[in-house]
Design a protein around this motif. Structure first.
Motif, short mmCIF file in Angstrom:
data_model
loop_
_atom_site.label_atom_id
_atom_site.label_comp_id
_atom_site.label_asym_id
_atom_site.label_seq_id
_atom_site.Cartn_x
_atom_site.Cartn_y
_atom_site.Cartn_z
N PHE A 47 0.84 -1.21 0.00
CA PHE A 47 0.00 0.00 0.00
C PHE A 47 0.87 1.25 0.00
N PHE A 48 1.88 1.25 0.86
CA PHE A 48 2.76 2.42 0.97
C PHE A 48 3.48 2.67 -0.36
N GLN A 49 3.97 1.62 -0.96
CA GLN A 49 4.69 1.78 -2.23
C GLN A 49 3.78 2.25 -3.36
N ARG A 50 2.50 1.93 -3.27
CA ARG A 50 1.55 2.38 -4.30
C ARG A 50 1.03 3.77 -4.02
N GLY A 51 1.55 4.42 -2.99
CA GLY A 51 1.22 5.82 -2.78
C GLY A 51 0.23 6.11 -1.66
N ILE A 52 -0.19 5.11 -0.92
CA ILE A 52 -1.07 5.37 0.22
C ILE A 52 -0.16 5.71 1.39
N VAL A 53 0.09 7.00 1.56
CA VAL A 53 1.05 7.46 2.57
C VAL A 53 0.40 8.27 3.68
N ASP A 54 -0.91 8.53 3.55
CA ASP A 54 -1.65 9.19 4.62
C ASP A 54 -1.99 8.13 5.67
N GLU A 55 -1.66 8.39 6.92
CA GLU A 55 -1.82 7.38 7.97
C GLU A 55 -3.27 6.93 8.15
N ASP A 56 -4.21 7.87 8.12
CA ASP A 56 -5.61 7.49 8.29
C ASP A 56 -6.10 6.61 7.14
N ARG A 57 -5.74 6.97 5.94
CA ARG A 57 -6.16 6.16 4.78
C ARG A 57 -5.47 4.81 4.79
N LEU A 58 -4.19 4.79 5.14
CA LEU A 58 -3.45 3.54 5.21
C LEU A 58 -4.08 2.61 6.26
N LEU A 59 -4.43 3.17 7.40
CA LEU A 59 -5.07 2.39 8.45
C LEU A 59 -6.41 1.83 7.97
N LEU A 60 -7.19 2.64 7.29
CA LEU A 60 -8.49 2.20 6.76
C LEU A 60 -8.32 1.07 5.75
N GLU A 61 -7.44 1.27 4.78
CA GLU A 61 -7.22 0.25 3.74
C GLU A 61 -6.65 -1.04 4.34
N ALA A 62 -5.68 -0.89 5.24
CA ALA A 62 -5.06 -2.05 5.88
C ALA A 62 -6.08 -2.82 6.72
N ASN A 63 -6.91 -2.08 7.44
CA ASN A 63 -7.94 -2.70 8.26
C ASN A 63 -8.91 -3.51 7.40
N ASN A 64 -9.34 -2.94 6.28
CA ASN A 64 -10.26 -3.63 5.40
C ASN A 64 -9.68 -4.94 4.88
N VAL A 65 -8.44 -4.90 4.43
CA VAL A 65 -7.81 -6.11 3.89
C VAL A 65 -7.56 -7.13 5.00
N ALA A 66 -7.07 -6.67 6.13
CA ALA A 66 -6.78 -7.60 7.23
C ALA A 66 -8.05 -8.28 7.74
N ARG A 67 -9.12 -7.52 7.85
CA ARG A 67 -10.40 -8.12 8.31
C ARG A 67 -10.90 -9.16 7.30
N THR A 68 -10.69 -8.88 6.04
CA THR A 68 -11.16 -9.79 4.99
C THR A 68 -10.30 -11.04 4.88
N ARG A 69 -8.98 -10.89 5.01
CA ARG A 69 -8.07 -12.01 4.73
C ARG A 69 -7.39 -12.62 5.95
N LEU A 70 -7.30 -11.87 7.06
CA LEU A 70 -6.47 -12.33 8.17
C LEU A 70 -7.21 -12.35 9.50
N SER A 71 -8.51 -12.45 9.44
CA SER A 71 -9.34 -12.40 10.64
C SER A 71 -9.60 -13.79 11.19
N LYS A 72 -9.63 -13.91 12.51
CA LYS A 72 -10.02 -15.16 13.16
C LYS A 72 -11.44 -15.52 12.76
N ASP A 73 -12.28 -14.51 12.61
CA ASP A 73 -13.69 -14.72 12.27
C ASP A 73 -13.84 -15.45 10.95
N ILE A 74 -12.97 -15.18 10.00
CA ILE A 74 -13.04 -15.82 8.70
C ILE A 74 -12.79 -17.32 8.86
#
Length: 93
Positions: free
Chosen positions: A61-88
């Motif tokens: 994400f950072f290398q693709r230009g998502i360098v704003d912390e709030d946006r990075l946190l939002l994008e990272a949270n979305n992917v992590a919840r989808t792919r790396l969640s215990k709930d899944i």
């Protein structure tokens, strides 16, 4: 996390873009904050494989230009919840 980023870079194939991550100290601190924030959620499935994968995703994400912390946190949270969640994993059992 800086050790984890360095380890990932060392383990990857030379063609992987992660080996060339260059950032300022404040950017690394921001990446560390986002990494820790996501991993400390109760829903994150804390395995070494997931932590390494999440670090790669975050760097991507950072290398693709998502360098704003709030946006990075939002994008990272979305992917992590989808792919790396215990709930899944729990819902597929």
């Amino acid at each position: 996390i800086s050790g984890l980023f360095i380890q990932i870079a060392a383990d990857e194939e030379p063609t992987m873009p992660f080996a060339t991550l260059i950032c300022q100290p404040e950017e690394l601190e921001m990446l560390q904050r986002v990494y820790r924030d996501i991993l400390n959620n109760h829903w994150f499935d804390r395995t070494e494989q997931n932590e390494r994968l999440f670090a790669r995703i975050l760097i991507g994400f950072f290398q693709r230009g998502i360098v704003d912390e709030d946006r990075l946190l939002l994008e990272a949270n979305n992917v992590a919840r989808t792919r790396l969640s215990k709930d899944i994993k729990d819902s597929t059992a």
